[in-house]
Design a protein around this motif. Structure first.
Motif, PDB file in Angstrom:
ATOM      1  N   ILE A 133      -4.352  42.631 -20.926  1.00  0.00           N
ATOM      2  CA  ILE A 133      -3.026  42.044 -21.056  1.00  0.00           C
ATOM      3  C   ILE A 133      -2.548  41.425 -19.748  1.00  0.00           C
ATOM      4  N   ASP A 134      -2.800  42.109 -18.621  1.00  0.00           N
ATOM      5  CA  ASP A 134      -2.304  41.589 -17.343  1.00  0.00           C
ATOM      6  C   ASP A 134      -2.920  40.239 -17.010  1.00  0.00           C
TER       7      ASP A 134
ATOM      8  N   THR B 122      -0.958  36.615 -16.927  1.00  0.00           N
ATOM      9  CA  THR B 122      -1.023  35.796 -15.714  1.00  0.00           C
ATOM     10  C   THR B 122      -1.495  34.388 -16.024  1.00  0.00           C
ATOM     11  N   ALA B 123      -2.547  34.273 -16.822  1.00  0.00           N
ATOM     12  CA  ALA B 123      -3.116  32.964 -17.128  1.00  0.00           C
ATOM     13  C   ALA B 123      -2.170  32.104 -17.946  1.00  0.00           C
ATOM     14  N   ILE B 124      -1.376  32.732 -18.815  1.00  0.00           N
ATOM     15  CA  ILE B 124      -0.523  31.967 -19.721  1.00  0.00           C
ATOM     16  C   ILE B 124       0.886  31.781 -19.167  1.00  0.00           C
ATOM     17  N   MET B 125       1.446  32.837 -18.575  1.00  0.00           N
ATOM     18  CA  MET B 125       2.846  32.783 -18.163  1.00  0.00           C
ATOM     19  C   MET B 125       3.059  32.247 -16.753  1.00  0.00           C
ATOM     20  N   LEU B 126       2.074  32.436 -15.866  1.00  0.00           N
ATOM     21  CA  LEU B 126       2.276  31.994 -14.488  1.00  0.00           C
ATOM     22  C   LEU B 126       2.505  30.488 -14.380  1.00  0.00           C
ATOM     23  N   PRO B 127       1.737  29.641 -15.090  1.00  0.00           N
ATOM     24  CA  PRO B 127       2.041  28.203 -15.023  1.00  0.00           C
ATOM     25  C   PRO B 127       3.457  27.875 -15.494  1.00  0.00           C
TER      26      PRO B 127
ATOM     27  N   ILE C 205     -10.124  27.974 -24.997  1.00  0.00           N
ATOM     28  CA  ILE C 205      -9.120  28.376 -25.993  1.00  0.00           C
ATOM     29  C   ILE C 205      -7.884  28.949 -25.297  1.00  0.00           C
ATOM     30  N   ARG C 206      -8.094  29.787 -24.281  1.00  0.00           N
ATOM     31  CA  ARG C 206      -6.956  30.329 -23.525  1.00  0.00           C
ATOM     32  C   ARG C 206      -6.181  29.213 -22.838  1.00  0.00           C
TER      33      ARG C 206
ATOM     34  N   LEU D 201       2.027  26.303 -24.587  1.00  0.00           N
ATOM     35  CA  LEU D 201       3.224  27.045 -24.187  1.00  0.00           C
ATOM     36  C   LEU D 201       3.994  26.292 -23.109  1.00  0.00           C
ATOM     37  N   VAL D 202       3.273  25.760 -22.129  1.00  0.00           N
ATOM     38  CA  VAL D 202       3.920  24.987 -21.064  1.00  0.00           C
ATOM     39  C   VAL D 202       4.640  23.773 -21.649  1.00  0.00           C
TER      40      VAL D 202
END
Length: 245
Positions: free
Chosen positions: A19-20, A24-29, A106-107, A114-115
């Motif tokens: 999850i971490d 990070t990969a999805i929310m940090l940008p 895919i990620r 999302l961005v």
């Protein structure tokens, strides 16, 4: 083909369980985009609305953050001995790396969507027609694939998970030395030269041109060339390194 699907599913399951790393990969940008738009955007002059300028650069940044997990995952497989067990099975050796790379793409796609969704809420207003959106999507997929294969190489070169993470951390700084966040011509001469001769700048500039229906210049050819070269070097390099480990 069945082997590849199996390893893609395996990599995606690992992503969901970690999850971490996934957050990070999805929310940090998204967090970086909001910071640049609302904290720094008012102080940066790009000749137009800063949110429209920076979002294509953030999308490029997504590919880097999303692919960092690929290097770590590959290094983890190589250092825990699980690959040695895979090699004793009647499966395609290439399927192991293909699974990691495809899951990374895919990620990255999920992170990019999302961005874009958050960017639209923040005021991002692209005017691209369907053909330009299709071209932008193709360029992004090529970029994601190239970075993911190169990240797989980093994971194979690294002798530990920590080393793989460090390598990708350094590589993630490339967008900051490009036109992703500010125009390259506003930088000092030395940094401007670096920005103009690295792959992030032509990709980010081409995305802006496509998303805002601007004339597409020679940077599109340069961007495609960088992506094709990255895929070729990454794919061949990963195959070579995997065979030698």
């Amino acid at each position: 083909m069945t082997d590849q699907v199996t390893f893609i599913q395996r990599s995606l399951r690992h992503s969901v369980r970690s999850i971490d790393a996934l957050v990070t990969a999805i929310m940090l940008p998204v967090a970086i985009m909001l910071m640049f738009v609302y904290v720094f955007g008012g102080a940066i002059d790009t000749g137009g609305r800063y949110v429209d300028y920076v979002v294509p650069g953030i999308i490029v940044l997504c590919a880097g953050f999303g692919s960092a997990g690929t290097a770590v995952a590959v290094a983890l497989d190589m250092t825990t001995g699980v690959v040695d067990r895979f090699r004793t099975l009647p499966i395609s050796a290439a399927a192991v790396l293909t699974g990691h790379v495809t899951a990374s793409v895919i990620r990255n796609v999920a992170s990019t969507l999302l961005v874009l969704g958050v960017a639209l809420i923040a005021g991002f207003r692209p005017v691209a027609d369907p053909l330009n959106w299709l071209a932008a999507a193709g360029l992004l997929l090529a970029l994601m694939t190239a970075i993911s294969w190169l990240a797989a190489c980093f994971g194979l070169i690294a002798r530990s998970v920590e080393a793989a993470n460090a390598i990708t951390f350094v590589a993630a700084f490339a967008p900051y030395l490009s036109s992703a966040f500010v125009p390259a011509d506003t930088m000092p001469a030395g940094l401007q030269w670096i920005a103009e001769h690295q792959p992030v700048t032509p990709v980010a500039d081409t995305l802006r041109e496509l998303m805002f229906d601007l004339p597409v210049g020679n940077e599109a050819i340069v961007a495609i060339a960088w992506c094709v070269a990255g895929i070729a070097v990454g794919r061949l390099g990963a195959a070579y390194l995997f065979a030698r480990r």
